[in-house]
Design an enzyme around this catalytic site. Structure first.
Site, PDB file in Angstrom:
ATOM      1  N   SER A 142       0.813  -1.227   0.000  1.00  0.00           N
ATOM      2  CA  SER A 142       0.000   0.000   0.000  1.00  0.00           C
ATOM      3  C   SER A 142       0.839   1.266   0.000  1.00  0.00           C
ATOM      4  O   SER A 142       1.980   1.277   0.457  1.00  0.00           O
ATOM      5  CB  SER A 142      -0.901   0.043   1.231  1.00  0.00           C
ATOM      6  OG  SER A 142      -1.734  -1.067   1.263  1.00  0.00           O
TER       7      SER A 142
HETATM    8  N1  SAH Z   1       0.558  -5.814   4.022  1.00  0.00           N
HETATM    9  C1  SAH Z   1       1.264  -6.055   2.793  1.00  0.00           C
HETATM   10  C2  SAH Z   1       0.462  -5.784   1.551  1.00  0.00           C
HETATM   11  C3  SAH Z   1      -0.512  -6.846   1.355  1.00  0.00           C
HETATM   12  S1  SAH Z   1      -1.282  -7.049  -0.178  1.00  0.00           S
HETATM   13  C4  SAH Z   1       2.590  -5.338   2.749  1.00  0.00           C
HETATM   14  O1  SAH Z   1       2.919  -4.606   3.692  1.00  0.00           O
HETATM   15  O2  SAH Z   1       3.308  -5.524   1.767  1.00  0.00           O
HETATM   16  C5  SAH Z   1      -2.476  -8.219   0.387  1.00  0.00           C
HETATM   17  C6  SAH Z   1      -1.945  -9.599   0.656  1.00  0.00           C
HETATM   18  O3  SAH Z   1      -3.027 -10.371   1.158  1.00  0.00           O
HETATM   19  C7  SAH Z   1      -1.449 -10.304  -0.601  1.00  0.00           C
HETATM   20  O4  SAH Z   1      -0.123 -10.684  -0.433  1.00  0.00           O
HETATM   21  C8  SAH Z   1      -2.391 -11.511  -0.723  1.00  0.00           C
HETATM   22  O5  SAH Z   1      -1.754 -12.677  -1.202  1.00  0.00           O
HETATM   23  C9  SAH Z   1      -2.854 -11.691   0.717  1.00  0.00           C
HETATM   24  N2  SAH Z   1      -4.110 -12.434   0.864  1.00  0.00           N
HETATM   25  C10 SAH Z   1      -5.246 -12.331   0.139  1.00  0.00           C
HETATM   26  N3  SAH Z   1      -6.169 -13.188   0.583  1.00  0.00           N
HETATM   27  C11 SAH Z   1      -5.604 -13.867   1.630  1.00  0.00           C
HETATM   28  C12 SAH Z   1      -6.063 -14.918   2.487  1.00  0.00           C
HETATM   29  N4  SAH Z   1      -7.260 -15.460   2.391  1.00  0.00           N
HETATM   30  N5  SAH Z   1      -5.209 -15.373   3.439  1.00  0.00           N
HETATM   31  C13 SAH Z   1      -3.960 -14.856   3.566  1.00  0.00           C
HETATM   32  N6  SAH Z   1      -3.475 -13.862   2.772  1.00  0.00           N
HETATM   33  C14 SAH Z   1      -4.291 -13.376   1.815  1.00  0.00           C
END
Ligand code: SAH
Length: 220
Positions: free
Chosen positions: A68
């Site tokens: 983000s």
């Molecule tokens: N917080 C992160 C950005 C995350 S993007 C950072 O600091 O870089 C959102 C993430 O959520 C992605 O990597 C995606 O693979 C994960 N995601 C989506 N659905 C999910 C689920 N059901 N369980 C675990 N992770 C999930």
């Protein structure tokens, strides 16, 4: 708190990012601003994007996922009202950047990621930074991380249609959960639990990669 390795590099770019992209846009918590100043965001970006890591935008981290923009990380972190004592669950580790920011403000961070390669990469950057109070697991966040519940704070960094009930059950009382919620149009929701009552507050519009619901599960 000790200085993280790698913080000398890009320090002035990071200072500019925090001032122009986070503080100037309304994030006032000194502690949150300090954490953003301390964590070397460029180490969480792909090598080719290192020089763009301190702009005001989101960054691609592979697998169609994004880290983000700094303002959103600041706003969601501030909404968690951390005091340094909390046990936090993050759903959606991605690059591990948000978890690293949380690690400076909370006692312990548990973070889950469904994509194995992202979980592994995040673990390796966090260990290189000697951040020891973050634990990364490759699992489906629809079920939270029950073994270590309850959590004083829970943060989703992927947008769900609604918060999975099993994760809500893992929030302590008192506790705060922050999540982007909604389908095509998402809003950041802050849920406060106190005395057995949940109250929600709307923090505004946002745009997150989708939370993958149970069934599609874990990969890699
Ligand atoms: N917080 C992160 C950005 C995350 S993007 C950072 O600091 O870089 C959102 C993430 O959520 C992605 O990597 C995606 O693979 C994960 N995601 C989506 N659905 C999910 C689920 N059901 N369980 C675990 N992770 C999930």
């Amino acid at each position: 708190m000790s200085t993280l390795p790698g913080t000398e590099e890009f320090r002035s770019a990071r200072r500019r990012m925090v001032a122009d992209e986070v503080e100037a846009k309304g994030i006032g918590s000194r502690e949150v601003l300090r954490a953003l100043l301390e964590v070397p965001r460029h180490l969480f970006a792909d090598d080719a994007l290192r020089f763009q890591a301190y702009g005001g935008h989101a960054l691609p981290i592979g697998w169609g996922q994004t880290l983000s923009q700094p303002y959103v990380v600041g706003a969601m972190t501030e909404a968690l009202e951390l005091t340094g004592e909390e046990k936090v669950l993050e759903v959606g580790t991605g690059s591990g950047y948000q978890a690293a920011v949380l690690s400076r403000l909370a006692r312990e961070v548990r973070t889950v990621e469904r994509i194995g390669e992202l979980a592994r990469r995040a673990r390796s950057v966090l260990s290189r930074l000697k951040i020891r109070n973050v634990h990364v697991a490759c699992r489906d966040g629809s079920n939270g991380w029950g073994e270590h519940a309850p959590y004083d704070r829970i943060l989703f960094t992927a947008g769900a249609e609604s918060i999975p009930a099993e994760v809500l059950d893992q929030l302590a009382d008192p506790g705060i959960l922050v999540a982007p919620v909604g389908g095509a149009t998402q809003r950041i929701v802050v849920l406060r639990r106190e005395g057995g009552v949940d109250r929600t507050e709307d923090l505004g519009a946002c745009e997150f990669v989708p939370f993958i619901t149970s069934g599609e599960g874990r990969i890699g």
